[in-house]
Design a protein around this motif. Structure first.
Motif, short mmCIF file in Angstrom:
data_model
loop_
_atom_site.label_atom_id
_atom_site.label_comp_id
_atom_site.label_asym_id
_atom_site.label_seq_id
_atom_site.Cartn_x
_atom_site.Cartn_y
_atom_site.Cartn_z
N MET A 1 0.94 -1.33 -0.15
CA MET A 1 -0.16 -0.01 0.10
C MET A 1 0.76 1.28 -0.16
O MET A 1 1.78 1.47 0.88
CB MET A 1 -0.91 -0.09 1.36
CG MET A 1 -2.08 -0.72 1.20
SD MET A 1 -3.56 -0.10 0.39
CE MET A 1 -4.23 0.96 1.69
N HIS A 2 0.55 2.15 -0.69
CA HIS A 2 1.32 3.18 -1.04
C HIS A 2 0.22 4.44 -0.95
O HIS A 2 -0.96 4.07 -1.53
CB HIS A 2 2.42 3.41 -1.92
CG HIS A 2 1.76 3.09 -3.29
ND1 HIS A 2 2.32 1.91 -4.06
CD2 HIS A 2 0.93 3.65 -4.16
CE1 HIS A 2 1.70 2.03 -5.32
NE2 HIS A 2 0.75 2.96 -5.01
N ARG A 3 0.59 5.51 -0.72
CA ARG A 3 -0.37 6.72 -0.76
C ARG A 3 0.40 7.87 -1.80
O ARG A 3 1.23 8.35 -1.25
CB ARG A 3 -0.99 7.20 0.70
CG ARG A 3 -2.29 7.15 0.52
CD ARG A 3 -2.77 8.07 1.82
NE ARG A 3 -3.38 8.97 1.81
CZ ARG A 3 -4.73 9.28 1.28
NH1 ARG A 3 -5.27 8.15 0.89
NH2 ARG A 3 -5.35 10.28 1.07
N PHE A 4 -0.50 8.57 -2.41
CA PHE A 4 0.06 9.81 -3.07
C PHE A 4 -0.98 10.83 -2.91
O PHE A 4 -2.07 10.70 -2.50
CB PHE A 4 -0.08 9.53 -4.56
CG PHE A 4 0.99 8.62 -5.31
CD1 PHE A 4 2.24 9.57 -5.68
CD2 PHE A 4 1.05 7.21 -5.46
CE1 PHE A 4 3.07 8.57 -6.29
CE2 PHE A 4 2.05 6.72 -6.04
CZ PHE A 4 3.28 7.37 -6.74
N ALA A 5 -0.40 12.03 -2.82
CA ALA A 5 -1.29 13.06 -2.94
C ALA A 5 -0.44 14.27 -3.64
O ALA A 5 0.61 14.18 -3.69
CB ALA A 5 -2.04 13.63 -1.74
N VAL A 6 -1.19 14.89 -4.36
CA VAL A 6 -0.53 16.08 -5.09
C VAL A 6 -0.98 17.41 -4.79
O VAL A 6 -2.16 17.42 -4.67
CB VAL A 6 -0.87 15.56 -6.43
CG1 VAL A 6 -0.02 16.71 -7.48
CG2 VAL A 6 -0.09 14.22 -6.94
#
Lengths: 558, 558
Positions: A1-6
């Motif tokens: 699981m990874h999480r991105f936000a921009v």
């Protein structure tokens, strides 16, 4: 699981920017975007990156686990979009639709501000821009919803809390559905037994003139039917492009569909001095002018009128049919307000019935499509997107083409078809639900009739407002006097004078109406369209507020 | 009260007829008409008058009260139609849609004959032509229907027979609807809270990659979303017309939409020898060839494949995205079968997720629209016409244009939006309905997986049939060997060889499948598409029958 936000930090493009999108436009659209996002309820900084055509931009990668520090990527690689105002379909670009246009975006923005606690001279926005009865508090017809619920969840067929007549209808409809389920595709033309019910309804309505289920097509609202028929009708290039005659003022679905299809809009003006009557001489004028630059092929009629609310006389309909016959025009009769007639002296006459009564020369020749909907009348079930069209004298080859075209979209929503069935097949005397049904139906229609009269009367008491009788439908389309100083002020804001007026009305009173320019009007005349759907007491307040606003507006720009 | 009815006696036009419709076509279409009317369940003589371009015709006026004798009107006045094959929109004329094409009309005709008691070598028509799960007996997901029923008829919120988790969802959705009613128009983009649920679903599916509700558009089924995005994308004339790359075989919505929009269809062939894999070299070949005569702008992908059932590998998706980025193509990812993956070694990867994992150069630039639907997966709710699209990196100006275009049709059907909500927001562990939901969902999917394997295995046992593994979706698309004598026989019938084959299959076994020519296939290869939706026991019988038919067919044309 990874999480991105921009996180996008956009720098405003400099005035010298020569990006292909034109940065001026881009800034304006960023602003509109901002309005739109406010409307839709998410703060701007949570959004995905949006790129300007040449604006620099920094992307920040968030790591929600805060294990790694945020990495800044100087994004020199941001590119031009493939899909831009320049590269998009120019016919779609040309489309306008005022009923959900800029004024409605603005209304959403104001609602958002109110929710944030920002003080305004009003406490709520009243959306009188669209004929959306339930949104204004009108209650659904119980029987209709019972049948739809039974079809949706057939376990309820065993429940004692549903009346037997609703169960009977639900069982019959389910038998007409594949696997007895609303979840199956129906025939592209619609569920057979529902089309039979529509045909039976038309025969009753038209006092025995035959209707053939094979000529009935269930649709995704009336808009879908109208757009589909127009799509088949349109052809040609240059001077032989298809001309489509539409009333002015019109419901902007027509102009939008015509733009989208790259056809030619041929305006005929309704006679405001004469209660928005349709004059065949005006049809002829419009036709004769247009013959020079297009191939007139279609005549669209809206009866009862939207936004104008007039109800056509039988004589007028006869004249129109004769004209269509004489000039070889395919007739489209938008009759979605057929149940909404309020004026004592008026009666709804269907084009189909008048056509048949004119004799075989007419009823064997005139190609006519007429449209109905679940969205208006006394039921107001807009969200179901139910409707039907009856198409008369269609060439058999075209019938095949039409079914083919419809089959690409598979079928209209089946629950909307069920809603349509109950509109055409309501409880009858002797049935358990009849009394309640009639009570609910008449309550809605009497209420609308009362509000139609109230609205006309109150508008006509205001200096500088003139309102024709609301004979039918569910809108007032009053003419408003706009002083020349206000017209200048509107020009300074790059707005049509009536848009300027409506924007001010919205900002000062919270009342959202649609400027007449969105429907078309004679040059130099100004109007707005307002629904009469708010509950009586609220409608009175709305009308009082419009009056006060108008008087103040006249003073301000005297 | 009066009553009309019209009886049309049509004389067949003579071969020398020079009517503008071309009487040969007319006769053919009269025949088709006849098929259509049989399908739709009314005897021909009850119909409204239909005019041939030049055929003489008599109209008989019926008087149901039998007061007046029937009057014959020799109708010399019958005129040419305005709307004919010659005058209609040529782009609509060019549309083809095999999934509901001539073979389905024929199937309806045969069903009618069976109902009349006409003897056939079979007792029922099995419609394996369309992915319509409920029509094949699949039961709806209880929870989904409970929530839709509660929203439809909110009195049920007080009923003890509905679980609390379904009521909770219904209350939340109703709060998001104007006037707390499904009968109100929603925002054109869809109900806000449902778009939030869709975004949350995508984030879960894509392991935390952010999804923005503002990028979600609820649609009237996936077809509507695809057609809408294509409509905005298409522009240009002559050599600068928009080129749209589609797989061959394809789902014919794509070719139909491209025809309708007068765009250029650019075929790229899937590799049948390699389980219908997508090869980027083939994309490049197609693109390079097309550059000479159009402006390639769009790349459409169907994953899992329809009709081909392959599931793309992550590597393949990366290659496709890189290609789209490199060649500046707008990506459309049709992912309606994302829940339908059966092969052990396969996994669904969304284009969105892979795009983000490829880094900011890609996820900040590649314009991507991806589509989902209520119609497929484990729920099979086709009739609700529910769907959504997520559009990434859309230019803000285009976003405004898209919302404007959607607003002309007002909104997608709200009950379909509710169905979509439950697809993306089903019961979770700890909720009352979770156990039943999971049981129902897994039952459907396990069943489909079993049937996928069964179908592959059984087809591959038949000499002259080769079937790739059904990794996903809900169709087999076996390759069939058609002997040259059969090809000649098909030519004699003016049919494509695979249409000839499927017609014979239908006539001899009652099994309705769609010829490969309706989806596209490499020249000289023949296929058909068959759904795997019939219940296992019935599917076994179907496959046995196809086997026997095929063997006999090979013998007959040896």
């Amino acid at each position: 699981m990874h999480r991105f936000a921009v996180l996008a930090k956009q720098t405003v493009a400099s005035p010298s920017c020569k990006g292909p999108g034109g940065c001026r436009n881009e800034r304006r659209d960023m602003a509109l975007q901002c309005v739109a996002s406010l409307v839709e309820g998410k703060p701007q900084q949570q959004r995905s990156p949006r790129l300007t055509c040449s604006g620099r931009k920094e992307l920040v990668r968030w790591n929600s686990a805060a294990k790694a520090p945020a990495v800044k990527i100087n994004e020199k690689t941001s590119r031009e979009k493939i899909l831009t105002l320049e590269s998009m379909n120019p016919q779609v670009k040309a489309v306008e639709y005022a009923v959900r246009g800029p004024i409605v975006l603005k209304a959403g923005e104001i609602e958002k501000e109110l929710r944030k606690g920002i003080k305004k001279p009003f406490t709520e926005v009243i959306k009188a821009n669209i004929g959306d009865a339930h949104a204004m508090g009108q209650q659904p017809i119980t029987f209709l919803r019972q049948v739809v619920a039974l079809c949706t969840y057939p376990d309820l067929l065993d429940s004692p809390s549903f009346p037997e007549d609703s169960k009977k209808r639900a069982r019959r409809i389910l038998q007409g559905c594949g696997g007895n389920s609303l979840g199956s595709y129906s025939a592209s033309q619609g569920v057979n037994c529902i089309r039979e019910d529509v045909a039976a309804y038309i025969e009753r309505r038209d006092e025995g003139i035959p209707a053939d289920p094979d000529n009935i097509y269930l649709t995704t609202g009336a808009s879908d039917g109208i757009a589909t028929i127009l799509k088949i009708l349109v052809s040609g290039e240059g001077q032989s492009r298809t001309g489509v005659m539409i009333p002015i003022p019109q419901y902007p679905l027509y102009s939008a569909a015509i733009s989208e299809l790259d056809a030619i809009q041929m305006n005929y003006y309704l006679d405001e001095e004469n209660c928005w009557a349709l004059d065949v001489n005006e049809l002829r004028r419009s036709l004769n002018e247009a013959k020079a630059y297009c191939n007139p092929k279609v005549l669209c009629i809206i009866n009862p009128g939207n936004p104008t609310g007039q109800v056509q006389s039988r004589k007028c309909i006869e004249d129109v049919i004769h004209f269509a016959w004489e000039e070889q025009l395919f007739l489209l009769a938008d009759e979605v307000y057929q149940d909404n007639v309020y004026a004592e002296e008026c009666q709804f006459h269907s084009f189909k019935k008048v056509l048949y009564e004119m004799g075989p020369e007419y009823y064997s020749n005139v190609e006519l499509a007429s449209f109905h909907s679940t969205s208006k009348g006394y039921m107001g079930e807009c969200g179901y997107r139910g409707g039907y069209m009856e198409v008369i004298n269609l060439h058999p080859e075209i019938k095949g083409q039409l079914v083919k075209l419809l089959s690409v979209r598979l079928c209209p929503p089946v629950s909307g078809q069920v809603a349509m069935d109950i509109v055409v097949n309501p409880p009858v005397p002797g049935e358990e639900s009849y009394a309640q049904f009639i009570k609910e139906k008449e309550s809605v229609l009497n209420n609308l009739a009362q509000k139609a009269k109230l609205t006309e009367d109150m508008f006509n008491k205001v200096p500088g407002i003139h309102c024709n009788p609301l004979q039918g439908a569910m809108y007032a389309f009053p003419r408003i006097f706009i002083p020349s100083k206000a017209i200048e002020a509107a020009k300074a804001h790059k707005m049509a004078p009536d848009l300027f007026y409506c924007m001010k009305l919205l900002e000062e009173t919270g009342i959202c109406v649609v400027p007449g320019s969105g429907f078309g009007q004679r040059e130099g005349s100004y109007h707005f369209r307002m629904t009469i759907l708010p509950p009586v007491e609220k409608l009175k307040i709305v009308l009082e507020k419009v009056k006060d606003f108008h008087i103040q507006f006249l003073q301000e720009y005297a």
